[in-house]
Motif scaffolding. Structure first.
Motif, PDB file in Angstrom:
ATOM      1  N   PRO A   1       0.805  -1.230   0.000  1.00 55.99           N
ATOM      2  CA  PRO A   1       0.000   0.000   0.000  1.00 55.99           C
ATOM      3  C   PRO A   1       0.833   1.274   0.000  1.00 55.99           C
ATOM      4  CG  PRO A   1      -0.894  -1.603   1.544  1.00 55.99           C
ATOM      5  CD  PRO A   1       0.436  -2.126   1.109  1.00 55.99           C
ATOM      6  N   ARG A   2       2.092   1.193   0.411  1.00 60.58           N
ATOM      7  CA  ARG A   2       2.967   2.369   0.392  1.00 60.58           C
ATOM      8  C   ARG A   2       3.613   2.554  -0.974  1.00 60.58           C
ATOM      9  NH1 ARG A   2       6.242   0.482   5.579  1.00 60.58           N
ATOM     10  NH2 ARG A   2       7.686   2.171   5.040  1.00 60.58           N
ATOM     11  N   MET A   3       3.399   1.604  -1.872  1.00 61.47           N
ATOM     12  CA  MET A   3       4.001   1.670  -3.204  1.00 61.47           C
ATOM     13  C   MET A   3       2.974   1.934  -4.297  1.00 61.47           C
ATOM     14  SD  MET A   3       7.213  -0.719  -3.174  1.00 61.47           S
ATOM     15  CE  MET A   3       8.240  -0.909  -1.726  1.00 61.47           C
ATOM     16  N   VAL A   4       1.763   1.460  -4.064  1.00 59.56           N
ATOM     17  CA  VAL A   4       0.701   1.646  -5.058  1.00 59.56           C
ATOM     18  C   VAL A   4      -0.549   2.114  -4.336  1.00 59.56           C
ATOM     19  CG1 VAL A   4      -0.759   0.536  -6.794  1.00 59.56           C
ATOM     20  CG2 VAL A   4       1.612  -0.206  -6.521  1.00 59.56           C
ATOM     21  N   ASN A   5      -1.108   3.232  -4.772  1.00 60.46           N
ATOM     22  CA  ASN A   5      -2.338   3.720  -4.169  1.00 60.46           C
ATOM     23  C   ASN A   5      -3.355   4.058  -5.258  1.00 60.46           C
ATOM     24  OD1 ASN A   5      -1.823   6.518  -5.073  1.00 60.46           O
ATOM     25  ND2 ASN A   5      -0.193   6.471  -3.533  1.00 60.46           N
ATOM     26  N   GLU A   6      -4.571   4.362  -4.846  1.00 58.68           N
ATOM     27  CA  GLU A   6      -5.659   4.602  -5.791  1.00 58.68           C
ATOM     28  C   GLU A   6      -5.396   5.798  -6.695  1.00 58.68           C
ATOM     29  OE1 GLU A   6      -9.329   4.895  -3.721  1.00 58.68           O
ATOM     30  OE2 GLU A   6      -9.229   2.868  -2.888  1.00 58.68           O
TER      31      GLU A   6
ATOM     32  N   ASN B   1      -3.077   5.052 -13.863  1.00 60.91           N
ATOM     33  CA  ASN B   1      -2.012   5.276 -14.841  1.00 60.91           C
ATOM     34  C   ASN B   1      -1.019   4.115 -14.881  1.00 60.91           C
ATOM     35  OD1 ASN B   1      -0.759   6.983 -16.813  1.00 60.91           O
ATOM     36  ND2 ASN B   1       0.819   7.499 -15.328  1.00 60.91           N
ATOM     37  N   ILE B   2      -1.411   2.975 -14.319  1.00 57.45           N
ATOM     38  CA  ILE B   2      -0.528   1.805 -14.290  1.00 57.45           C
ATOM     39  C   ILE B   2      -0.879   0.863 -15.434  1.00 57.45           C
ATOM     40  CG2 ILE B   2       0.094  -0.266 -12.992  1.00 57.45           C
ATOM     41  CD1 ILE B   2      -0.190   1.360 -10.447  1.00 57.45           C
ATOM     42  N   ALA B   3       0.119   0.560 -16.248  1.00 60.16           N
ATOM     43  CA  ALA B   3      -0.088  -0.341 -17.385  1.00 60.16           C
ATOM     44  C   ALA B   3       0.070  -1.793 -16.985  1.00 60.16           C
ATOM     45  CB  ALA B   3       0.890   0.004 -18.507  1.00 60.16           C
ATOM     46  N   ALA B   4       0.957  -2.058 -16.030  1.00 62.41           N
ATOM     47  CA  ALA B   4       1.192  -3.433 -15.593  1.00 62.41           C
ATOM     48  C   ALA B   4       1.974  -3.436 -14.282  1.00 62.41           C
ATOM     49  CB  ALA B   4       1.956  -4.216 -16.655  1.00 62.41           C
TER      50      ALA B   4
ATOM     51  N   TYR C   1      -5.538  -6.538  -3.373  1.00 62.95           N
ATOM     52  CA  TYR C   1      -5.286  -5.128  -3.065  1.00 62.95           C
ATOM     53  C   TYR C   1      -5.148  -4.312  -4.340  1.00 62.95           C
ATOM     54  CZ  TYR C   1      -3.046  -0.798  -1.885  1.00 62.95           C
ATOM     55  OH  TYR C   1      -2.772   0.538  -1.801  1.00 62.95           O
ATOM     56  N   LEU C   2      -4.386  -4.824  -5.291  1.00 64.10           N
ATOM     57  CA  LEU C   2      -4.187  -4.100  -6.543  1.00 64.10           C
ATOM     58  C   LEU C   2      -5.507  -3.879  -7.269  1.00 64.10           C
ATOM     59  CD1 LEU C   2      -0.919  -5.848  -7.801  1.00 64.10           C
ATOM     60  CD2 LEU C   2      -1.136  -3.480  -7.010  1.00 64.10           C
ATOM     61  N   THR C   3      -6.366  -4.896  -7.272  1.00 64.17           N
ATOM     62  CA  THR C   3      -7.670  -4.769  -7.919  1.00 64.17           C
ATOM     63  C   THR C   3      -8.506  -3.703  -7.229  1.00 64.17           C
ATOM     64  OG1 THR C   3      -7.647  -7.094  -8.615  1.00 64.17           O
ATOM     65  CG2 THR C   3      -9.793  -5.992  -8.536  1.00 64.17           C
ATOM     66  N   ALA C   4      -8.506  -3.726  -5.896  1.00 66.29           N
ATOM     67  CA  ALA C   4      -9.271  -2.744  -5.129  1.00 66.29           C
ATOM     68  C   ALA C   4      -8.743  -1.333  -5.350  1.00 66.29           C
ATOM     69  CB  ALA C   4      -9.233  -3.096  -3.650  1.00 66.29           C
TER      70      ALA C   4
END
Length: 237
Positions: free
Chosen positions: A61-66, A71-74, A110-113
């Motif tokens: 969660p500290r690396m990827v947030n909503e 803007n994330i391709a993969a 988490y990534l999906t959410a």
């Protein structure tokens, strides 16, 4: 004077352990992906040397947030090489097989959410282990062999199954690197996977080149020790 709109490239996030952290070294698989995606995507290295899926799940969660997910391709998720350490030889990094599977599923959830669809997530299995070469490295550090290729294979299978459960793509390195009956193990920091293209499959040429040297991880830079330090981030409960 009219203002020019800033160009913002989509992001490709490489998330994993030392094999990911070191992937931007010369001939590394991360640098190869960045080269292939130049002027198309920004490739971000979020590899954490020494980490397992348990700690990765905590720090994600500290690396990827909503806010940035759109803007994330993969996102590549590359854990398991530390998780599969033998419990009686390296209990600090070892993660039980069932927990490893659940951690991968939780990371995908988490990534999906957060807004990254499962179809943009690529699980990568742990690579095979050249036991004789790795045992030499362990002995240099004064510890016994703490990983077995057969055990790494169990974690690879669990990774494949977790990807299927989550609807994510998967790159089964453990199988691909041994598919012709000749074990090819990842070099230091996974440089051998320099043939792994963004589409998710290692090229046959690089599969057969001398890049498949014995895995040395990060011992030469003293970033990781076969003796294994405890939770590098102090996140273990």
């Amino acid at each position: 004077m009219s203002k020019c709109k800033s160009l913002i490239w989509p992001k490709v996030i490489l998330f994993g352990d030392s094999i990911t952290q070191g992937s931007f070294q010369a001939n590394g698989w991360g640098s190869a992906i960045a080269d292939k995606l130049a002027r198309k995507c920004d490739v971000l290295n979020r590899g954490l040397s020494g980490y397992n899926s348990r700690w990765g799940r905590i720090v994600l969660p500290r690396m990827v947030n909503e806010e940035e997910a759109g803007n994330i391709a993969a996102v590549t998720v590359f854990f398991g090489a530390n998780d599969c350490a033998l419990q009686d030889k390296n209990s600090q990094q070892h993660v039980p097989l069932d927990e490893y599977s659940e951690n991968l599923k939780a990371i995908s959830k988490y990534l999906t959410a957060a807004g990254v669809p499962a179809g943009k997530v690529i699980f990568i299995t742990p690579p095979p282990i050249h036991e004789a070469a790795w045992e030499k490295e362990c002995k240099l550090k004064g510890c016994p062999l703490n990983r077995l290729n057969s055990v790494a294979g169990q974690y690879a299978q669990a990774c494949v199954q977790a990807a299927s459960h989550c609807g994510a793509d998967v790159l089964d390195l453990w199988t691909l690197m041994q598919k012709d009956g000749q074990q090819r193990t990842a070099g230091q920091h996974g440089r051998s996977t320099g043939g792994m293209m963004p589409g998710g499959a290692p090229t046959e040429q690089n599969n057969r080149e001398d890049a498949w040297e014995a895995r040395r991880w990060t011992t030469e830079q003293n970033e990781w020790d076969p003796q294994c330090r405890a939770d590098p981030a102090g996140t273990q409960k």
